[in-house]
Design an enzyme around this catalytic site. Structure first.
Site, mmCIF file in Angstrom:
data_model
loop_
_atom_site.group_PDB
_atom_site.id
_atom_site.type_symbol
_atom_site.label_atom_id
_atom_site.label_comp_id
_atom_site.label_asym_id
_atom_site.label_seq_id
_atom_site.Cartn_x
_atom_site.Cartn_y
_atom_site.Cartn_z
ATOM 1 C CE LYS A 1 -118.479 -25.761 2.336
ATOM 2 N NZ LYS A 1 -117.573 -25.478 1.285
ATOM 3 C CG HIS B 1 -123.129 -25.775 1.496
ATOM 4 N ND1 HIS B 1 -122.187 -24.996 0.861
ATOM 5 C CD2 HIS B 1 -123.867 -24.919 2.258
ATOM 6 C CE1 HIS B 1 -122.344 -23.731 1.224
ATOM 7 N NE2 HIS B 1 -123.353 -23.660 2.074
ATOM 8 C CG ASN B 2 -119.398 -25.696 -1.846
ATOM 9 O OD1 ASN B 2 -119.893 -25.402 -0.763
ATOM 10 N ND2 ASN B 2 -118.146 -25.424 -2.134
ATOM 11 C CB SER C 1 -120.047 -23.455 4.476
ATOM 12 O OG SER C 1 -120.544 -22.485 3.573
ATOM 13 C CD GLU D 1 -121.424 -21.690 -2.663
ATOM 14 O OE1 GLU D 1 -121.340 -22.044 -1.469
ATOM 15 O OE2 GLU D 1 -120.424 -21.406 -3.350
HETATM 16 C C1 6PG Z 1 -118.376 -21.856 1.324
HETATM 17 C C2 6PG Z 1 -117.979 -21.678 -0.113
HETATM 18 C C3 6PG Z 1 -116.520 -21.976 -0.299
HETATM 19 C C4 6PG Z 1 -115.952 -21.464 -1.579
HETATM 20 C C5 6PG Z 1 -116.399 -22.239 -2.787
HETATM 21 C C6 6PG Z 1 -116.512 -21.407 -4.013
HETATM 22 O O1 6PG Z 1 -119.181 -22.733 1.562
HETATM 23 O O2 6PG Z 1 -117.873 -21.100 2.148
HETATM 24 O O3 6PG Z 1 -118.731 -22.523 -0.891
HETATM 25 O O4 6PG Z 1 -116.355 -23.341 -0.108
HETATM 26 O O5 6PG Z 1 -116.168 -20.125 -1.712
HETATM 27 O O6 6PG Z 1 -115.416 -23.214 -2.975
HETATM 28 O O7 6PG Z 1 -116.630 -22.288 -5.060
HETATM 29 P P1 6PG Z 1 -116.285 -21.970 -6.559
HETATM 30 O O8 6PG Z 1 -114.941 -21.308 -6.591
HETATM 31 O O9 6PG Z 1 -116.266 -23.314 -7.177
HETATM 32 O O10 6PG Z 1 -117.364 -21.073 -7.050
#
Ligand code: 6PG
Length: 477
Positions: free
Chosen positions: A183, A186-187, A128, A190
């Site tokens: 991970k 985590h998203n 990430s 996010e």
């Molecule tokens: C990270 C981000 C990366 C990516 C996501 C965005 O941890 O660096 O989360 O994995 O930017 O996939 O997700 P979406 O396109 O689903 O918003």
């Protein structure tokens, strides 16, 4: 020359990761489906370290010291399987394939098992931090065997982000799919963070009546306190950006339809399978889908709403303070839900994930990096079997202090007709946990009535059924 590590897939993430390894003193073998990308990398960044450009899979594999470490940075899904199919026959027992993409953990489990039969270590590693993180230090969440981590760990520690205390943002998360599961979560977190920030922004705009620039200032102030985090920081930057073409705030000229690549959705799908309530994350995913339903939104414009009440300057400032409390309380709850999901995944798949360590490696490099995560680590250190973050005394106390404002903000939003799905869902979760009695007893009664689905009693053991269609006597089931 023999390279200590190789990277195949040199789009921006792969390229930056390769440069990161090279800048840290490793010799890096390079490979890409089209060789032009490989050449371009060496042309532009060749002076940053030792690169070994290769054109064919055979050359690439031959360039690596043994046991080989081969990082795959291609689009998650079929391309990953294609790369494995191409390289696996060229590898030997003990070699490692590291998948740094956003793979689904079930795919990672399948690939790990398949390659294990060949003696190859497959390491599903969540990475990430976006492009910038890949280059200057990401947060890295590797799964896979202990043996592979013994070999890879020191290298990953070197290229990873460092937390404020200097600790590298990487840990061996657990076997097979554990890294990609973490991970994914985590998203999901996010998504929830972003949605909560979005709701706070909407309230400051529509209830407090603030301009984008004023809201940017509010976020900047919040970023000096307990909400200090990367996402709050970039929110202020985005909000203060002015569109060059129109002179309007950038945020006012961007189409309000949020997209998603899938990891947030997976977090919710898996949570449903595991029976873990992640309502805050789910609302964040749903909010993105709602935003994209243009026809539905168009058709619904005529739906009645309340008449808005404008706040005076002082009232607006007081309201902004309340929104900070609400955002913080909802954030605690959405992290509680995400950590519950990781605990459940860990139990289901025997991963033995150290949740305090996960919080610790999220302190730097990743998208949800925040001061707040230190607190989560400490909570798990104090009590490794913590059933829920809300069981931690200090988090419970903070919510207790925030709750009046939290409730006020959500009540105001409802009264003024401002949608706050994630604020409201997280408060409902909090109140559900607090409730002495939930209406689930009634649900059980209904299920028993129409389907003889049985119920348990509060006062004695056993499983019972009431003869609803007859004389309503209770029978053992
Ligand atoms: C990270 C981000 C990366 C990516 C996501 C965005 O941890 O660096 O989360 O994995 O930017 O996939 O997700 P979406 O396109 O689903 O918003």
């Amino acid at each position: 020359t023999t390279a200590q590590i190789g990277v195949t897939g040199l789009a921006v993430m792969g390229r930056n990761l390769a440069r990161n390894f090279a800048r840290n003193g490793y010799t890096v073998a390079l490979h890409n489906r089209t060789a032009a990308r490989t050449r371009e990398l060496v042309d532009r960044f060749g002076d940053e370290g030792d690169f070994v450009p290769t054109e064919t899979a055979k050359e690439f594999v031959a360039a690596l010291e043994r046991p080989r470490r081969l990082v795959v940075m291609v689009k998650a899904g079929d391309p990953t399987d294609a790369v494995i199919k191409e390289f696996a026959p060229l590898l030997e027992p003990g070699d490692m394939i590291i998948d740094g993409g956003n793979a689904h953990f079930a795919d990672t489990r399948r690939r790990e098992k398949q390659l294990r039969e060949q003696g190859i270590h497959f390491v599903g590693a969540g990475i990430s931090g976006g492009e910038e993180g890949a280059l200057n230090g990401p947060s890295i969440m590797p799964g896979g065997s202990e043996e592979s981590y013994a070999s890879l760990g020191p290298m990953l520690a070197k290229i990873s982000a460092k937390a404020k205390d200097g600790a590298p943002c990487v840990t061996h998360v657990g076997p097979d799919g554990a890294g990609h599961f973490v991970k994914m979560t985590h998203n999901g977190i996010e998504y929830a963070d972003m949605q909560l920030i979005g709701e706070a922004y909407q309230l400051l705009r529509d209830v407090a009546g603030y301009s984008a620039a004023q809201i940017a200032d509010v976020f900047r102030t919040w970023n000096t306190g307990r909400l200090d985090s990367y996402l709050i920081e970039i929110t202020a930057e985005v909000l203060s950006h002015v569109d060059e073409a129109t002179g309007k705030p950038f945020v006012d000229v961007v189409l309000d339809q949020a997209e998603q690549k899938g990891t947030g959705r997976w977090t919710v799908q898996i949570a449903l399978d595991l029976g873990v309530p992640v309502s805050g994350i789910a609302e964040a995913v749903f909010a993105r889908s709602v935003s994209g339903h243009t026809a539905l939104r168009e058709a619904s414009r005529h739906l009645a709403g309340p008449t808005a009440r404008k706040l005076g300057e002082e009232e607006a400032a007081a309201f902004a303070d309340q929104v900070e409390q609400a955002l913080y309380a909802s954030k605690i709850v959405s992290y509680t839900q995400g950590f519950h999901e990781m605990a459940a995944g860990s139990a289901e798949y025997d991963w033995n994930i150290d949740l305090g360590k996960v919080a610790a490696i999220w302190r730097g490099g990743c998208i949800i990096r925040a001061a707040f995560l230190d607190r989560i680590t400490r909570a798990y250190e104090a009590q490794p079997q913590l059933p829920s973050l809300l069981s931690d005394k200090s988090f419970a106390e903070e919510i207790a202090a925030a709750q009046d404002d939290w409730r006020d903000v959500i009540a105001t939003a409802a009264r003024q007709g401002v949608p706050t799905p994630a604020f409201a869902a997280t408060l409902a979760y909090y109140d559900s946990l607090r409730a002495e009695r939930l209406p689930a007893a009634l649900t059980q009664g209904q299920r028993d009535y129409f389907g003889a689905h049985t119920y348990r009693r509060t006062d004695r053991d056993g499983v019972f059924h009431t003869l609803w269609g007859g004389d309503k006597t209770e029978v053992d089931s």
